[in-house]
Structure formats: structure tokens, C-alpha cells
Design a protein around this motif. Sequence first.
Motif, PDB file in Angstrom:
ATOM      1  N   VAL A 267       1.198 -10.764  13.714  1.00 14.72           N
ATOM      2  CA  VAL A 267       2.000 -11.719  12.950  1.00 14.72           C
ATOM      3  C   VAL A 267       2.350 -11.039  11.631  1.00 14.72           C
ATOM      4  O   VAL A 267       1.463 -10.755  10.818  1.00 14.72           O
ATOM      5  N   ALA A 268       3.620 -10.762  11.425  1.00 16.35           N
ATOM      6  CA  ALA A 268       4.055  -9.927  10.301  1.00 16.35           C
ATOM      7  C   ALA A 268       3.488 -10.403   8.963  1.00 16.35           C
ATOM      8  O   ALA A 268       3.047  -9.599   8.137  1.00 16.35           O
ATOM      9  N   ALA A 269       3.483 -11.706   8.742  1.00 17.72           N
ATOM     10  CA  ALA A 269       3.031 -12.242   7.457  1.00 17.72           C
ATOM     11  C   ALA A 269       1.540 -12.046   7.238  1.00 17.72           C
ATOM     12  O   ALA A 269       1.059 -12.167   6.105  1.00 17.72           O
ATOM     13  N   GLN A 270       0.789 -11.749   8.300  1.00 16.17           N
ATOM     14  CA  GLN A 270      -0.654 -11.605   8.186  1.00 16.17           C
ATOM     15  C   GLN A 270      -1.115 -10.153   8.092  1.00 16.17           C
ATOM     16  O   GLN A 270      -2.313  -9.896   7.949  1.00 16.17           O
ATOM     17  N   ILE A 271      -0.195  -9.222   8.177  1.00 17.55           N
ATOM     18  CA  ILE A 271      -0.583  -7.810   8.156  1.00 17.55           C
ATOM     19  C   ILE A 271      -0.788  -7.360   6.713  1.00 17.55           C
ATOM     20  O   ILE A 271       0.122  -7.419   5.893  1.00 17.55           O
ATOM     21  N   VAL A 272      -1.982  -6.903   6.409  1.00 15.45           N
ATOM     22  CA  VAL A 272      -2.281  -6.474   5.052  1.00 15.45           C
ATOM     23  C   VAL A 272      -1.440  -5.246   4.710  1.00 15.45           C
ATOM     24  O   VAL A 272      -1.142  -4.407   5.566  1.00 15.45           O
ATOM     25  N   SER A 273      -1.033  -5.161   3.465  1.00 13.80           N
ATOM     26  CA  SER A 273      -0.198  -4.051   3.020  1.00 13.80           C
ATOM     27  C   SER A 273      -0.870  -2.713   3.314  1.00 13.80           C
ATOM     28  O   SER A 273      -2.040  -2.509   3.007  1.00 13.80           O
ATOM     29  N   GLY A 274      -0.113  -1.830   3.929  1.00 11.89           N
ATOM     30  CA  GLY A 274      -0.616  -0.509   4.268  1.00 11.89           C
ATOM     31  C   GLY A 274      -0.964  -0.353   5.738  1.00 11.89           C
ATOM     32  O   GLY A 274      -1.083   0.767   6.232  1.00 11.89           O
ATOM     33  N   ALA A 275      -1.118  -1.481   6.429  1.00 11.58           N
ATOM     34  CA  ALA A 275      -1.480  -1.411   7.848  1.00 11.58           C
ATOM     35  C   ALA A 275      -0.269  -1.467   8.770  1.00 11.58           C
ATOM     36  O   ALA A 275      -0.393  -1.217   9.971  1.00 11.58           O
TER      37      ALA A 275
END
Length: 426
Positions: A267-275
Motif C-alpha cells: 500500500v503506497a501510503a504505508q511504505i516508509v520513506s527509503g523502502a
Amino acid sequence: MRLNIAAAVALLVGSTAAGVAMPRQGSGRQVFAHYMVGLTSGQSKDQWQKDITDAKSAGIDGFALNVGSQDSWNAEQLQLAYDTASSNSFNLFLSFDMAASSWTVDQVISLINQYKSASSQLKVNGKPFVSTFEGPTWADNWSSVRSSTGDIFLVPDWSSLGAQGVGAKLGQIDGAFNWGAWPDANQYTMTTGNDQAYKSSLQGKPYMMGVSPYFYTDLPQYNKNWYSSSDSLWYDRWKQVLDIQPEYIEIITWNDYGESSYINAPVAAQIVSGAEGYVDGFDHTAFRFVLPYFISAYKAGNANVELPSEGAVAWYRTTPASVCSNGGTVWGQGGSASAASGTKDVISIIALSNSPQDITVAIGGSTQTVSASSSVGKASFYQVDFTGKSGAVTITVNGKSATGPAISTGCPSSGHVNFNAVAVQV
């Protein structure tokens, strides 16, 4: 292990029909998935509905809601979660993240009291089920929580203490959750030694066993960059579940994309920055295909349960492990060897069938037929070497075929190997 921290979770029915063991009635065994509420800022009710529906269809009984004290969206998202779960006969319980955040006694009491009466709140012996991620130094506070909430059923993850250390605090807990769901550094597979140690230390109190399909994280901002050997992990761990027969299972995780342990589509909105670089395009939904069978077998205490559906899940990296730089990724948490040493260039497959057969895998123009290397009940495990091969991957099992993303012999655009895997359902 969390996205926002440095490395610090009845008797068998006697009668059978057609030789198939029926699921155990009233055994109390349940399977949960670890859900990161810390990733849900702004999340809609529709997303909660989708996640709960998908989890239920896989045989999962509920979510362990990992919550951090600092997240301003907790009130909104926990209410959405509990309301949606209540209307779907799905269980939830709070898992207080005590490694990533600091909790006051009043905060913990308040959250438990707020949701303890929800119809979706998991209860054992009438008490709300509560867990943690770490927090053994908080142990003495739980007596105050118990007295101010009308009591709880506490099953914490204090894995940093080890099984023996957890056993030393037996008077403060009702059971224990073991976060150890991956091989240690420099180990290609894991044994059940730690599980057995927990069961022994708990002296009959419930054991919640951690089970995970995969692990890879590369988040320099949190000093996290390691891969835990996962070539056979999903199969190995479920086979071990059938040996250990714990009271509870917690799948780690539903949605921790930054650690590649998720079992859904990102889920794009749940992906932590950098991952994003190692998660985008790496769908793990297919890992769930085997869950209805393994969960049914676990609850029955017998691998000879009825097979919900024949088919398979395959998982693999899309490049060789040594195609270019390892990006500084080490083999296992706390390890020093290259991650490339902890994985093989293989396509791993769990096939479910009432009559196991050889399977066929085509990579580009090259086709191989392989036999199972291991089996348990109606699940068989296969591996196909893709050394020196490239192209689309097509797996054929019992006449059913599926094609997954191509294997490339080129270095990813990141300039280093992506140790995450794609998962494909047949």
C-alpha cells in the motif's frame, strides 16, 4: 524489529470422514497477523475493510495492532479498526510498541479501557488480550494496569530477555510471544530450539509463536541494513508450527514493508520513506495462498485436513545475489558477512496437492522439472536453481500455470542487489 527503530514478535475430534481429520473444535488455537498502526496516518475505513476481508479469507483470526505512543492518528485509526472488525466478526488486540516509543501507565490504561468492551476485542477468560513489542523494563507497571482495567490477559514479547529471562518473570504474565521468526546471522535455516525453550520456560502458560515469510531491510536512516535467510523460511516455519503446536501464532507481518515481511500487496501510503526501491513491484499476496491449509492443519493438530485448494506459491529474487554490489547488506541481524552468502539463486515453491507430483519451471527459454525436497501433509517444497538464467518465470503445478516477473542478470537501478522477493500464486 520495527520500521522506525534501530535493531533492538480441545482435543482432536475422534471421528473422521474419508480419512480426513476434521478441525479441532474448541481448541482455542488462533492465528493473528502483526499490523503496523504507525503506518496508517490518514487511512480510510475502506482500507481497513479490505485488509480485514483479505485476512479473514486466508484463515487469519485477527490483527495484533502495533501502536506507538507518539502517533497522533492512533485515536482515529484504532476506532476505525475496532469498528470495522466488529462488523466483520474479526478479532483485534493492542500490542504496545515499547521499543519505538515510551508509554506512561495512564496511557496504557486509557487505551485498554477504551477498547476492552468492543465486540472485536480478543478476550481470554473474559479478559482483554494485550501484547507488546519488547518492554521488559516496564514489567512492574503491569500490576497497576491490571488493577485499573479489571485485569488483562498479558502475552508480551520480551524476546530481548531470551526464553529463560521471560521465564523468570512468569508471575507477571499470562503467556509469552516469541519474536524470533527468522534464522540468526550466518544461519541459512532455523530450528525449533528457541520455541522449545519458550515452552519449557512458560511451564504450561500459553506460547505465541512468531512466523514470518521473509526479512530484508535497507533503511540507513535507522541504521538497518540486513537480510535474514528466507529461501525456505515460509515452508520451514509452518512445518515447525505443526511440530510445536503453540497455543497462538502471530504472523510477522501483515504490512511492515520496510522489513519485507509483509503478506499483501504494498500500500503506497504505508511504505516508509527509503523502502520504495525494494518494495514497489514486489507483491507478497501469494504468500497467503498456503495459509488456509496450514492454519486448518495447525488448529486440527493434524496435517491430514481437507485441502481448501490445490495450487502453489513461488517466491524468488529477480536478480542473482552477486550480480553487483550488496549495498552493504549483511547476513542476518548483527551479522558481518555479506547477505549474498545467506541466500541461493533459487525459485522456492510450496505446492499444495492431494497427489504431489513433479513440477515444471521455465525461465526464459530454459525448462526444468523438479521433485519435492521435503513434504508435510499435503504441502510439498521445491527449489529450482536459476544460476545463469534470465527471463520470465513460469511455474506449472498439476496442470496449472502462472508467470511471474522476469529474472534479470543486470544490476538494479539502485546500483546494488535488492534482496526482497516477489511472490507468485499458481
